[in-house]
Design an enzyme around this catalytic site. Structure first.
Site, PDB file in Angstrom:
ATOM      1  N   VAL A   1       0.824  -1.204   0.000  1.00 22.83           N
ATOM      2  CA  VAL A   1       0.000   0.000   0.000  1.00 22.83           C
ATOM      3  C   VAL A   1       0.859   1.256   0.000  1.00 22.83           C
ATOM      4  O   VAL A   1       0.671   2.180  -0.804  1.00 22.83           O
ATOM      5  CB  VAL A   1      -0.917  -0.009   1.250  1.00 22.83           C
ATOM      6  CG1 VAL A   1      -1.709   1.270   1.358  1.00 22.83           C
ATOM      7  CG2 VAL A   1      -1.839  -1.210   1.214  1.00 22.83           C
TER       8      VAL A   1
ATOM      9  N   THR B   1      -5.507  -0.980   6.365  1.00 25.87           N
ATOM     10  CA  THR B   1      -6.878  -1.364   6.710  1.00 25.87           C
ATOM     11  C   THR B   1      -6.955  -1.562   8.218  1.00 25.87           C
ATOM     12  O   THR B   1      -6.320  -2.465   8.762  1.00 25.87           O
ATOM     13  CB  THR B   1      -7.245  -2.665   5.961  1.00 25.87           C
ATOM     14  OG1 THR B   1      -7.097  -2.381   4.569  1.00 25.87           O
ATOM     15  CG2 THR B   1      -8.657  -3.105   6.257  1.00 25.87           C
TER      16      THR B   1
ATOM     17  N   PHE C   1     -16.346  -9.778 -10.104  1.00 25.20           N
ATOM     18  CA  PHE C   1     -16.248 -10.630  -8.909  1.00 25.20           C
ATOM     19  C   PHE C   1     -17.337 -11.697  -8.875  1.00 25.20           C
ATOM     20  O   PHE C   1     -17.823 -12.101  -7.834  1.00 25.20           O
ATOM     21  CB  PHE C   1     -16.206  -9.782  -7.619  1.00 25.20           C
ATOM     22  CG  PHE C   1     -14.847  -9.175  -7.430  1.00 25.20           C
ATOM     23  CD1 PHE C   1     -14.436  -8.114  -8.230  1.00 25.20           C
ATOM     24  CD2 PHE C   1     -13.955  -9.691  -6.513  1.00 25.20           C
ATOM     25  CE1 PHE C   1     -13.156  -7.581  -8.120  1.00 25.20           C
ATOM     26  CE2 PHE C   1     -12.674  -9.165  -6.392  1.00 25.20           C
ATOM     27  CZ  PHE C   1     -12.285  -8.108  -7.190  1.00 25.20           C
ATOM     28  N   LEU C   2     -17.707 -12.151 -10.069  1.00 20.11           N
ATOM     29  CA  LEU C   2     -18.657 -13.274 -10.170  1.00 20.11           C
ATOM     30  C   LEU C   2     -18.014 -14.415 -10.947  1.00 20.11           C
ATOM     31  O   LEU C   2     -18.716 -15.186 -11.595  1.00 20.11           O
ATOM     32  CB  LEU C   2     -19.928 -12.819 -10.896  1.00 20.11           C
ATOM     33  CG  LEU C   2     -21.056 -12.202 -10.053  1.00 20.11           C
ATOM     34  CD1 LEU C   2     -22.292 -11.985 -10.901  1.00 20.11           C
ATOM     35  CD2 LEU C   2     -21.407 -13.070  -8.840  1.00 20.11           C
TER      36      LEU C   2
ATOM     37  N   GLY D   1     -14.144 -20.110  -9.057  1.00 21.68           N
ATOM     38  CA  GLY D   1     -12.774 -20.622  -9.103  1.00 21.68           C
ATOM     39  C   GLY D   1     -12.365 -21.199  -7.768  1.00 21.68           C
ATOM     40  O   GLY D   1     -13.221 -21.610  -6.970  1.00 21.68           O
TER      41      GLY D   1
ATOM     42  N   GLY E   1      -8.233 -15.787  -1.950  1.00 21.30           N
ATOM     43  CA  GLY E   1      -7.032 -15.793  -1.119  1.00 21.30           C
ATOM     44  C   GLY E   1      -6.404 -14.415  -1.092  1.00 21.30           C
ATOM     45  O   GLY E   1      -7.100 -13.412  -1.241  1.00 21.30           O
TER      46      GLY E   1
ATOM     47  N   CYS F   1      -5.766  -9.863   1.686  1.00 24.49           N
ATOM     48  CA  CYS F   1      -6.840  -8.954   2.129  1.00 24.49           C
ATOM     49  C   CYS F   1      -8.154  -9.646   2.474  1.00 24.49           C
ATOM     50  O   CYS F   1      -8.623  -9.550   3.613  1.00 24.49           O
ATOM     51  CB  CYS F   1      -7.072  -7.903   1.059  1.00 24.49           C
ATOM     52  SG  CYS F   1      -5.550  -7.054   0.639  1.00 24.49           S
TER      53      CYS F   1
ATOM     54  N   LYS G   1      -3.757 -15.426  -7.295  1.00 28.85           N
ATOM     55  CA  LYS G   1      -4.427 -14.994  -8.525  1.00 28.85           C
ATOM     56  C   LYS G   1      -3.343 -14.583  -9.512  1.00 28.85           C
ATOM     57  O   LYS G   1      -2.149 -14.647  -9.172  1.00 28.85           O
ATOM     58  CB  LYS G   1      -5.386 -13.840  -8.253  1.00 28.85           C
ATOM     59  CG  LYS G   1      -4.699 -12.564  -7.781  1.00 28.85           C
ATOM     60  CD  LYS G   1      -5.645 -11.372  -7.770  1.00 28.85           C
ATOM     61  CE  LYS G   1      -4.871 -10.098  -7.485  1.00 28.85           C
ATOM     62  NZ  LYS G   1      -5.672  -8.901  -7.526  1.00 28.85           N
TER      63      LYS G   1
END
Ligand code: UGA
Length: 432
Positions: A11, A122, A252-253, A256, A260, A263, A324
């Protein structure tokens, strides 16, 4: 403006570099001497497409500096971003805030004129209140303001996400800070980003709520994929059919492996644990966590079925092992549990990842890293496409696998059953 980023992790580094590229003077501070020395030489500690060029450009034009001197960096800056880690506590699900509070104690030693102190890490709801309390023990409140400004950067897309954000969230009731920060973000606002000023606690919650909601979306489609596998329906059709409804949205649909990374797993646990503290049961998020935790073993069962439970001595190739594509991050990647489970059953694993060999597997017997796709897949009985790198999207399997009877299990549905059938390749996807 003069900015200081405390912590040069994901970040802090990405935001610092991008702010300097917008014309600000930025000092990125870290207490890791080697990391800072490397950064000065242009050695970037993380894999993020485009980041090294941007570091080099802004370091050379002297808008970007790296330092280990926290005190001086704070003294020289008007806006201080706290970007240190907030990992999950060793004993429990809440976030470990020790680094945040240590930094707050350091900051209060170096405030000689008004400074805006921002949490970009966060942090759970009320952390800003706590930071304000720590600093005000030594410094008058008229010299500082503590603001929450959460980040929404995806690994692998971080520079684009910084430059073209959907929204910038600023949590503060202090008008002066709000004005300064609106000005800081004005180059992004003028390109279309929505600017939201809200309370500090609300900004803290927006971040957790966003990650938890996206994790819920992923988990929802993953569970539907389980159903699709039993009823001869393709999950891709469901994702398209649902996603075209603007109230739902198609992103985000994608079904898979379990979600992971650094976050979603951490933040879903932290928000549920914070809510527990306030005697509120976030049961939806808790069941998302549980479902996601079960997903790796569900996918493994599928692997066992595909191989008809004959795992011993089977050559299994993993294409991609990170959580990913476009990242080298292994944190909470499902490959970390799948590969050891398959070895235990006697499989021999070969893997290729575009970001290189992973320390996590170096000590495991029967796990071998190949430095190119062709040698990784050669002679495989089963090829598992574990991440969705572009590198894997146009492979001529027939030409390079050699074993006539190989099977593909595509955990990201980057190919289609129809295409593979036409090529006469035995193929399984997720949710179909
Ligand atoms: C996530 C958020 O997307 C960022 O907005 C946020 O700033 C960041 O966390 C953070 O809190 O720092 P990131 O962890 O980089 O970013 O990864 P995502 O791209 O969000 O993916 C998370 C997981 O969901 C991955 O395992 C990915 O494979 C999975 N996913 C995502 C799916 O399985 N299907 C999808 O359709 C989308």
């Amino acid at each position: 403006m003069k900015l200081c980023m405390i912590g040069t992790g994901y970040v802090g580094l990405v935001s610092g570099v991008c702010f300097s590229d917008l014309g600000n003077n930025v000092i990125c501070v870290d207490n890791d001497v080697k990391k800072v020395e490397n950064l000065k030489k242009g050695v970037i500690p993380i894999y993020e497409p485009g980041l090294d060029e941007l570091v080099l450009k802004n370091y050379n034009n002297k808008r970007l500096k790296f330092s280990t001197d926290l005190k001086n960096s704070i003294l020289k800056s008007d806006i201080i971003f706290i970007c240190v880690g907030t990992p999950t506590k060793k004993n429990g699900n809440g976030a470990d805030l020790s680094q945040i509070y240590n930094v707050a104690k350091e900051i209060r030693k170096s405030i000689s004129k008004f400074k805006i102190i921002i949490t970009k890490s966060t942090v759970p709801i009320t952390t800003g209140d706590e930071i304000e309390k720590i600093i005000s023990q030594k410094v008058s409140k008229k010299f500082f303001s503590v603001v929450s400004n959460p980040e929404f950067l995806r690994e692998g897309e971080a520079i684009r996400d910084f430059t073209y954000p959907d929204r910038v969230v600023i949590g503060t009731n202090d008008r002066r800070s709000n004005k300064i920060l609106k000005n800081l973000y004005s180059p992004l606002i003028s390109k279309g980003a929505k600017y939201i000023n809200t309370t500090r606690r609300a900004a803290e919650l927006i971040k957790y709520a966003s990650n938890a909601f996206l994790a819920t979306k992923v988990t929802f489609i993953n569970e539907l994929a389980n159903l699709c596998e039993k009823i001869d329906v393709n999950i891709e059709d469901i994702s398209i059919g649902m996603g075209l409804d603007k109230r739902i949205g198609g992103r985000f649909l994608r079904a898979g492996p379990p979600y992971g990374g650094s976050c979603f797993p951490k933040d879903t646990k932290a928000i549920a644990s914070t809510a527990d503290k306030f005697k509120t049961n976030l049961s939806v998020i808790k069941s998302v966590i549980k479902s996601n935790d079960n997903r790796s073993s569900l996918l493994l069962k599928r692997v066992f079925n595909i191989l008809k439970n004959k795992i011993k001595n089977k050559k299994i190739c993993f294409l991609g092992v990170t959580f990913k594509a476009n990242t080298d991050d292994m944190r909470d990647s499902s490959s970390l549990s799948m590969i050891p489970s398959l070895i235990k059953k006697g499989a021999k694993i070969n893997y290729f990842d575009p970001t290189g060999e992973k320390d996590d597997f170096k000590k495991l017997k029967n796990v071998n890293f190949s430095n190119n796709i062709a040698s990784a897949v050669k002679d495989s009985d089963l090829i598992i496409i574990h991440t969705e790198w572009n590198d894997f999207k146009s492979i001529n399997f027939k030409k390079i696998v050699m074993n006539k009877k190989f099977i593909i299990f595509d955990m990201r549905n980057i190919y289609t059953a129809k295409k593979m059938k036409n090529l006469n390749i035995k193929y399984f996807g997720v949710g179909c």
